[in-house]
Design an enzyme around this catalytic site. Structure first.
Site, PDB file in Angstrom:
ATOM      1  N   HIS A  16       0.842  -1.197   0.000  1.00  0.00           N
ATOM      2  CA  HIS A  16       0.000   0.000   0.000  1.00  0.00           C
ATOM      3  C   HIS A  16       0.879   1.249   0.000  1.00  0.00           C
ATOM      4  CE1 HIS A  16      -0.322   0.480   4.733  1.00  0.00           C
ATOM      5  NE2 HIS A  16       0.906   0.390   4.323  1.00  0.00           N
ATOM      6  N   CYS A  35       5.826   6.377   4.507  1.00  0.00           N
ATOM      7  CA  CYS A  35       4.701   5.573   3.996  1.00  0.00           C
ATOM      8  C   CYS A  35       4.014   6.258   2.822  1.00  0.00           C
ATOM      9  CB  CYS A  35       3.680   5.297   5.100  1.00  0.00           C
ATOM     10  SG  CYS A  35       4.372   4.321   6.439  1.00  0.00           S
ATOM     11  N   HIS A  41       4.957   0.251  -0.236  1.00  0.00           N
ATOM     12  CA  HIS A  41       5.730  -0.738   0.514  1.00  0.00           C
ATOM     13  C   HIS A  41       4.784  -1.853   0.930  1.00  0.00           C
ATOM     14  CE1 HIS A  41       3.955   1.944   3.509  1.00  0.00           C
ATOM     15  NE2 HIS A  41       3.901   0.883   4.285  1.00  0.00           N
ATOM     16  N   HIS A  43       3.441  -5.245   3.510  1.00  0.00           N
ATOM     17  CA  HIS A  43       3.301  -5.776   4.869  1.00  0.00           C
ATOM     18  C   HIS A  43       2.878  -7.233   4.791  1.00  0.00           C
ATOM     19  CE1 HIS A  43       3.548  -1.988   7.062  1.00  0.00           C
ATOM     20  NE2 HIS A  43       2.777  -1.436   6.137  1.00  0.00           N
ATOM     21  N   ASP A  81      -4.944 -10.725  -0.969  1.00  0.00           N
ATOM     22  CA  ASP A  81      -3.597 -11.283  -0.779  1.00  0.00           C
ATOM     23  C   ASP A  81      -2.742 -11.051  -2.025  1.00  0.00           C
ATOM     24  OD1 ASP A  81      -1.590 -12.622   0.669  1.00  0.00           O
ATOM     25  OD2 ASP A  81      -2.072 -14.519  -0.333  1.00  0.00           O
ATOM     26  N   HIS A  82      -1.494 -10.591  -1.804  1.00  0.00           N
ATOM     27  CA  HIS A  82      -0.566 -10.289  -2.895  1.00  0.00           C
ATOM     28  C   HIS A  82      -1.160  -9.302  -3.901  1.00  0.00           C
ATOM     29  CE1 HIS A  82       1.560 -13.636  -1.085  1.00  0.00           C
ATOM     30  NE2 HIS A  82       2.635 -13.216  -1.736  1.00  0.00           N
ATOM     31  N   GLU A 125      -0.258  -5.262  11.756  1.00  0.00           N
ATOM     32  CA  GLU A 125       0.478  -4.730  10.615  1.00  0.00           C
ATOM     33  C   GLU A 125       1.962  -5.021  10.764  1.00  0.00           C
ATOM     34  OE1 GLU A 125       0.212  -0.461   8.493  1.00  0.00           O
ATOM     35  OE2 GLU A 125       1.118  -0.460  10.473  1.00  0.00           O
TER      36      GLU A 125
HETATM   37 NI    NI Z   1       2.472   0.488   5.662  1.00  0.00          NI
END
Ligand code: NI
Length: 136
Positions: A16, A35, A41, A43, A81-82, A125
């Protein structure tokens, strides 16, 4: 009614970028820091799902784990996901913070679950950050 609770954890990897259209570029950089990096980036989120309901007298369960897994797989993991969360329609008009991810997962999963009540969704997170949404 007596309520028993069952919780289960799922892994969800996604990327995100935190950027709000309501803020100037400078305010975005100030608010979100690194961010707000244009490249985003990733998570490895841990999505914790808690459901509740009466214990079924025939099965002894609140919900069959396989049923819950199936619903989470179909409605949440296949969708998020992904992926790049910013590209999901749910995040077109809201910043994909983990607060909003929590709320999105809660809303989608609540509507997909037929046999038990979704109590809350908690998303880790990082090792130190976690968020929770419980609906209204
Ligand atoms: Ni983040």
């Amino acid at each position: 009614m007596q309520t028993a609770y069952f919780g289960r954890r799922y892994m969800l990897s996604a990327s995100h970028r935190l950027h709000s259209d309501a803020l100037s570029d400078e305010a975005n950089r100030k608010t979100y820091g690194k961010c707000n990096n244009p490249h985003g980036h990733g998570h490895n989120y841990v999505v914790e799902v808690m459901v509740g309901g009466p214990v079924d007298s025939n099965t002894g369960m609140v919900v069959n784990m396989a049923t819950l897994d199936e619903v989470v797989q179909t409605s949440i993991l296949q969708r998020f996901d992904h992926t790049n969360l910013n590209l999901d329609p749910l995040f077109v008009n809201q910043v994909p913070t983990t607060e909003n991810l929590c709320r999105a997962v809660y809303t989608v999963l609540r509507d997909a679950l037929r046999t038990c009540k979704l109590e809350y969704v908690r998303v880790e997170e990082t090792e130190n950050n976690f968020f929770q949404f419980e609906g209204d």
